[in-house]
Design a protein around this motif. Structure first.
Motif, PDB file in Angstrom:
ATOM      1  N   GLY A 107      28.768  -1.842  23.270  1.00 57.60           N
ATOM      2  CA  GLY A 107      27.664  -1.551  24.176  1.00 57.60           C
ATOM      3  C   GLY A 107      26.468  -0.967  23.449  1.00 57.60           C
ATOM      4  N   VAL A 108      26.739  -0.048  22.503  1.00 60.94           N
ATOM      5  CA  VAL A 108      25.660   0.557  21.720  1.00 60.94           C
ATOM      6  C   VAL A 108      24.948  -0.501  20.880  1.00 60.94           C
ATOM      7  N   CYS A 109      25.740  -1.384  20.245  1.00 61.83           N
ATOM      8  CA  CYS A 109      25.143  -2.455  19.431  1.00 61.83           C
ATOM      9  C   CYS A 109      24.293  -3.381  20.295  1.00 61.83           C
ATOM     10  N   LEU A 110      24.802  -3.696  21.486  1.00 60.63           N
ATOM     11  CA  LEU A 110      24.061  -4.573  22.387  1.00 60.63           C
ATOM     12  C   LEU A 110      22.744  -3.936  22.814  1.00 60.63           C
ATOM     13  N   VAL A 111      22.791  -2.631  23.130  1.00 57.61           N
ATOM     14  CA  VAL A 111      21.575  -1.918  23.525  1.00 57.61           C
ATOM     15  C   VAL A 111      20.565  -1.899  22.384  1.00 57.61           C
ATOM     16  N   LEU A 112      21.060  -1.665  21.147  1.00 58.90           N
ATOM     17  CA  LEU A 112      20.166  -1.637  19.990  1.00 58.90           C
ATOM     18  C   LEU A 112      19.515  -2.990  19.756  1.00 58.90           C
ATOM     19  N   VAL A 113      20.319  -4.046  19.850  1.00 55.57           N
ATOM     20  CA  VAL A 113      19.787  -5.399  19.632  1.00 55.57           C
ATOM     21  C   VAL A 113      18.761  -5.746  20.705  1.00 55.57           C
ATOM     22  N   LEU A 114      19.127  -5.486  21.971  1.00 52.69           N
ATOM     23  CA  LEU A 114      18.203  -5.781  23.072  1.00 52.69           C
ATOM     24  C   LEU A 114      16.952  -4.915  22.981  1.00 52.69           C
ATOM     25  N   GLY A 115      17.136  -3.635  22.600  1.00 50.97           N
ATOM     26  CA  GLY A 115      15.991  -2.742  22.453  1.00 50.97           C
ATOM     27  C   GLY A 115      15.049  -3.214  21.364  1.00 50.97           C
ATOM     28  N   PHE A 116      15.627  -3.634  20.227  1.00 51.07           N
ATOM     29  CA  PHE A 116      14.798  -4.124  19.121  1.00 51.07           C
ATOM     30  C   PHE A 116      14.039  -5.379  19.551  1.00 51.07           C
ATOM     31  N   TYR A 117      14.732  -6.279  20.230  1.00 49.33           N
ATOM     32  CA  TYR A 117      14.078  -7.500  20.699  1.00 49.33           C
ATOM     33  C   TYR A 117      12.989  -7.169  21.721  1.00 49.33           C
TER      34      TYR A 117
END
Length: 199
Positions: A31-41
């Motif tokens: 979940g943290v990785c997904l949030v980071l990826v989506l946040g960066f995008y």
């Protein structure tokens, strides 16, 4: 046998708890990785990129000088530095720009046109303060803020204050006092050219 069964079920419970713990840990990391990826995008999305910056109201600076001076003010933290000057997310509605010539900066964002408009309110020169100690003169505004260098004047259109004191320690107090005098003169419609300050 009963004892063996208790040990068996106890071990199964421990294994089940461990399995749930690992599952929750993996889900949390994912979940943290997904949030980071989506946040960066989300942050790097072209939607947030500024393509044009318009500046209105400048008189003291050129647009290039003003934006160069404004750059470290806008990028004043690590996150803003990472996002960059041309990202909408680093621009707030009001900017605290510590320069005597600038009274206020309003930021207007247009996401669809990828444009930021800066409405700059400069301080208006009101009168001239000449300091004998420094052998130079400065404009100052109606709030008592010293502005850029000014020439000496010989007419009656602009007030000139001649400060012959040997110290600038009380300059703010002297400016406040002189402004009160000038306001009173304007109310009474009394025309003067020079005001001399000796102490």
């Amino acid at each position: 046998t009963r004892r063996l069964m208790e040990i068996y079920y106890s071990d199964k419970a421990v294994q089940k708890r461990r399995l749930w713990f690992r599952l929750k840990l993996y889900l949390m990391i994912g979940g943290v990785c997904l949030v980071l990826v989506l946040g960066f995008y989300f942050i790097e999305s072209p939607f947030f990129q500024v393509e044009k910056i318009e500046v209105n109201g400048l008189k003291t600076f050129t647009k290039e000088e003003f934006l160069n001076n404004l750059n470290p003010v806008v990028l004043n933290n690590n996150l803003a530095g990472m996002l960059g000057f041309n990202n909408f997310l680093v621009w707030f509605k009001k900017i605290s720009y510590n320069h005597p010539a600038i009274a206020n900066i309003e930021v207007v964002k247009n996401f669809w046109d990828h444009q930021i408009t800066l409405n700059v309110e400069e301080r208006q020169p009101y009168a001239i303060w000449c300091m004998a100690l420094e052998e130079r003169c400065h404009w100052f505004d109606k709030t008592g803020v010293l502005l850029r260098m000014a020439p000496t004047t010989t007419g009656f259109l602009i007030y000139q204050i001649n400060d012959s004191s040997d110290s600038n320690d009380l300059l703010t107090l002297k400016l406040d006092s002189v402004l009160k005098i000038l306001n009173l003169l304007e109310e009474k419609k009394i025309v003067v050219r020079n005001i001399n300050v000796t102490e």
